[in-house]
Write an enzyme that holds these catalytic residues in place. Structure first.
Site, short mmCIF file in Angstrom:
data_model
loop_
_atom_site.label_atom_id
_atom_site.label_comp_id
_atom_site.label_asym_id
_atom_site.label_seq_id
_atom_site.Cartn_x
_atom_site.Cartn_y
_atom_site.Cartn_z
N SER A 24 0.84 -1.20 0.00
CA SER A 24 0.00 0.00 0.00
C SER A 24 0.87 1.25 0.00
O SER A 24 1.96 1.27 0.57
CB SER A 24 -0.86 -0.02 1.26
OG SER A 24 -1.27 1.27 1.60
N GLU A 26 0.30 3.65 1.71
CA GLU A 26 0.34 4.09 3.12
C GLU A 26 1.20 3.17 3.98
O GLU A 26 1.06 3.11 5.20
CB GLU A 26 -1.08 4.19 3.69
CG GLU A 26 -1.95 5.25 3.05
CD GLU A 26 -1.39 6.67 3.07
OE1 GLU A 26 -0.26 6.87 3.56
OE2 GLU A 26 -2.08 7.57 2.59
N HIS A 45 -6.81 1.23 8.71
CA HIS A 45 -6.98 2.59 8.18
C HIS A 45 -8.20 2.61 7.28
O HIS A 45 -8.36 1.74 6.44
CB HIS A 45 -5.72 2.99 7.39
CG HIS A 45 -5.92 4.25 6.60
ND1 HIS A 45 -6.27 5.45 7.19
CD2 HIS A 45 -5.84 4.49 5.27
CE1 HIS A 45 -6.38 6.37 6.24
NE2 HIS A 45 -6.13 5.81 5.07
N HIS A 47 -11.86 5.35 5.86
CA HIS A 47 -12.43 6.69 5.70
C HIS A 47 -13.92 6.66 6.04
O HIS A 47 -14.75 7.02 5.19
CB HIS A 47 -12.24 7.19 4.26
CG HIS A 47 -10.86 7.01 3.71
ND1 HIS A 47 -10.61 6.62 2.41
CD2 HIS A 47 -9.64 7.16 4.28
CE1 HIS A 47 -9.30 6.55 2.20
NE2 HIS A 47 -8.69 6.86 3.33
ZN LIG Z 1 -6.55 6.79 3.33
#
Ligand SMILES: [Zn+2]
Length: 207
Positions: A24, A26, A45, A47
């Site tokens: 990823s 991230e 993680h 949203h």
């Molecule tokens: Zn994100």
């Protein structure tokens, strides 16, 4: 659409060990949390809309309005915005990783972590649930905060409930009824006018 063979295994330096895809973007966020928190084995993680709304408003979820949240996460701060996939984002999270287990990421989303995957995932669920409850109190236009005494009793009860957390509790985390009252001041109209007059006089004498 993900299946287990989409997963990528890396070492703690981020070097890919196995998997047909790339890690990823991230990855840095995950590695930061694992390196700073040896007690953590899973990072989640996402949203979710209500909590991300608070993140986009720059408003922390830090008020003592729900006993479950005081017990489990203490409070949920906002990390300043950082471009996804860059060191800006990890630098913004860094000062908060040690003291919290759920963090709102400004204009982006939420990151939660725990001893195992389910506890990280449930912290994400708790965060989104709390954001919705908090939003309802704001729609009603009233929040009744717990006192610092109530918060202390909940903290003492953490062991009884088997809550494993490093989430720190400070004077402003969570904000209690007495903390919020200490911030509030009341003025009469005459006192307010006197303050305004004084400020105007000062400004005039400076010119
Ligand atoms: Zn994100």
């Amino acid at each position: 659409m993900m299946t287990p063979d989409d997963l990528v295994i890396t070492d703690l330096q981020g070097r890919k060990l196995s998997g047909r895809r790339n890690p990823s973007s991230e990855l840095g966020m995950h590695l930061l949390i694992y390196s700073r928190r040896p007690d953590i084995n899973a990072v989640c993680h996402a949203h979710p809309p209500a909590a991300t709304g608070y993140a986009a408003a720059g408003v922390p979820l830090n008020k003592a309005i729900l006993c479950e949240l005081v017990l489990s996460l203490g409070c949920i701060p906002v990390a300043r915005y950082g471009t996804p996939g860059t060191t800006e984002l990890t630098e913004a999270l860094e000062p908060l990783v040690q003291s919290y287990e759920a963090i709102l990421m400004a204009n982006h989303g939420v990151v939660c972590y725990g001893q195992d995957l389910l506890s990280a995932f449930f912290r994400m669920e708790t965060t989104e649930h709390f954001a919705r409850v908090s939003l309802v109190t704001e729609l009603i236009g009233k929040q009744v905060l717990l006192s610092s005494g109530d918060v202390e009793k909940l903290l003492a009860a953490r062991a009884r409930y088997g809550v494993q957390t490093a989430s720190s509790i400070g004077p402003d985390c969570p904000v209690t009824a007495d903390g919020a009252d200490a911030e509030r001041i009341t003025l009469t109209r005459r006192e307010l006018e006197a303050l305004v007059d004084e400020a105007v006089q000062k400004e005039r004498s400076r010119r």
